[in-house]
Design an enzyme around this catalytic site. Sequence first.
Site, mmCIF file in Angstrom:
data_model
loop_
_atom_site.group_PDB
_atom_site.id
_atom_site.type_symbol
_atom_site.label_atom_id
_atom_site.label_comp_id
_atom_site.label_asym_id
_atom_site.label_seq_id
_atom_site.Cartn_x
_atom_site.Cartn_y
_atom_site.Cartn_z
ATOM 1 N N GLU A 38 0.823 -1.184 0.075
ATOM 2 C CA GLU A 38 0.022 -0.012 -0.002
ATOM 3 C C GLU A 38 0.944 0.986 -0.032
ATOM 4 O O GLU A 38 2.031 1.118 0.437
ATOM 5 C CB GLU A 38 -0.938 0.021 1.203
ATOM 6 C CG GLU A 38 -0.194 -0.301 2.552
ATOM 7 C CD GLU A 38 -0.351 1.177 3.435
ATOM 8 O OE1 GLU A 38 -0.144 2.104 2.902
ATOM 9 O OE2 GLU A 38 -0.441 0.924 4.602
ATOM 10 N N ARG A 63 0.273 -2.348 12.400
ATOM 11 C CA ARG A 63 -0.585 -3.103 11.423
ATOM 12 C C ARG A 63 -0.716 -2.639 10.363
ATOM 13 O O ARG A 63 -1.754 -2.741 9.653
ATOM 14 C CB ARG A 63 -1.358 -3.605 12.254
ATOM 15 C CG ARG A 63 -1.280 -4.322 13.475
ATOM 16 C CD ARG A 63 -2.510 -5.222 14.169
ATOM 17 N NE ARG A 63 -2.777 -6.214 13.412
ATOM 18 C CZ ARG A 63 -2.250 -7.451 13.430
ATOM 19 N NH1 ARG A 63 -1.367 -7.684 14.237
ATOM 20 N NH2 ARG A 63 -2.667 -8.483 12.587
ATOM 21 N N CYS A 68 7.781 -1.414 -1.731
ATOM 22 C CA CYS A 68 9.064 -2.343 -1.714
ATOM 23 C C CYS A 68 10.104 -2.002 -0.679
ATOM 24 O O CYS A 68 10.472 -2.912 0.066
ATOM 25 C CB CYS A 68 9.546 -2.401 -2.959
ATOM 26 S SG CYS A 68 10.540 -0.949 -3.894
ATOM 27 N N HIS A 104 13.634 -0.673 -7.708
ATOM 28 C CA HIS A 104 12.891 -1.430 -6.872
ATOM 29 C C HIS A 104 14.087 -2.410 -5.841
ATOM 30 O O HIS A 104 14.885 -2.951 -6.237
ATOM 31 C CB HIS A 104 12.237 -2.522 -7.690
ATOM 32 C CG HIS A 104 11.554 -3.676 -6.835
ATOM 33 N ND1 HIS A 104 10.307 -3.421 -6.119
ATOM 34 C CD2 HIS A 104 11.684 -5.053 -6.944
ATOM 35 C CE1 HIS A 104 9.954 -4.622 -5.583
ATOM 36 N NE2 HIS A 104 10.760 -5.757 -6.051
ATOM 37 N N ASP A 118 10.780 -11.611 -2.481
ATOM 38 C CA ASP A 118 10.370 -10.402 -2.759
ATOM 39 C C ASP A 118 8.761 -10.277 -2.258
ATOM 40 O O ASP A 118 7.846 -10.807 -3.004
ATOM 41 C CB ASP A 118 10.323 -9.896 -4.217
ATOM 42 C CG ASP A 118 9.872 -8.729 -4.662
ATOM 43 O OD1 ASP A 118 9.443 -7.858 -3.827
ATOM 44 O OD2 ASP A 118 10.383 -8.291 -5.824
#
Length: 244
Positions: A38, A63, A68, A104, A118
């Site tokens: 998110e 939580r 990435c 990334h 990943d």
Amino acid sequence: MMDVSAYLDRINYRGSTEPTIETLRALHRAHLLAVPFENLDIHLNRRIVLDEAALFEKIVVHRRGGFCYELNGLFAGLLRRLGFAVTIFSANVLHGGIPAEIDHLTLLIQLEERWIADVGFGDSSRLPLRLDFDGEQHGVGATYRIARADDRWLLQRLLETGEWYDEYIFRLDPLTLDDFRDACVYYETAPASYFVQGRICSRATEDGRISLTNDALIVTRHGQREETPIEGEQAFVRALSEHF
């Protein structure tokens, strides 16, 4: 110090913590089922802090999820504390990535063989992928392969059409979390960044995936996609609370 027990509780993991491929597979899958991909902080005007303590506070204590740099960055810390040999490296995303060497963040895990882990690529493989193997690998509901491309590796995913889709290309130059700060700033501030252009919250489920965007809740079960329109902020917050 990272509270390993709290992290394992966060991902609902009760299995072995021995540094084996079986443990890596189980942790990887548990993480994707529990922690969403998110970008909500970007749209709340909260800066992302690439610091392990800050990431632990956000993802484990509060939580939340992340993208990435956050998810794989913190997962690397967990794996190291469990005795895994972990290398952070950069992969260049071939559709929507930035034209820079560092893009990334993903992970190389050295066991008897080398594995790519990943948990921060959105709809990524549910399981780690073996690096030094050029055949098909099954990541639960999807098929992947890793091919050599000169001095790099190329990760590909098999589409329903039978064609191979290029996801990202990479070398294995070791990096640190701090090396990704400039790329992180780009993704959270640049108008061209897809993370700036819209909200996303997405998590794997046992039989598919659930994703919430600005204007739709998308539930995929056993390959069947169901999309429900999201109209207005109250509906977005309600769906976020109910599903994530």
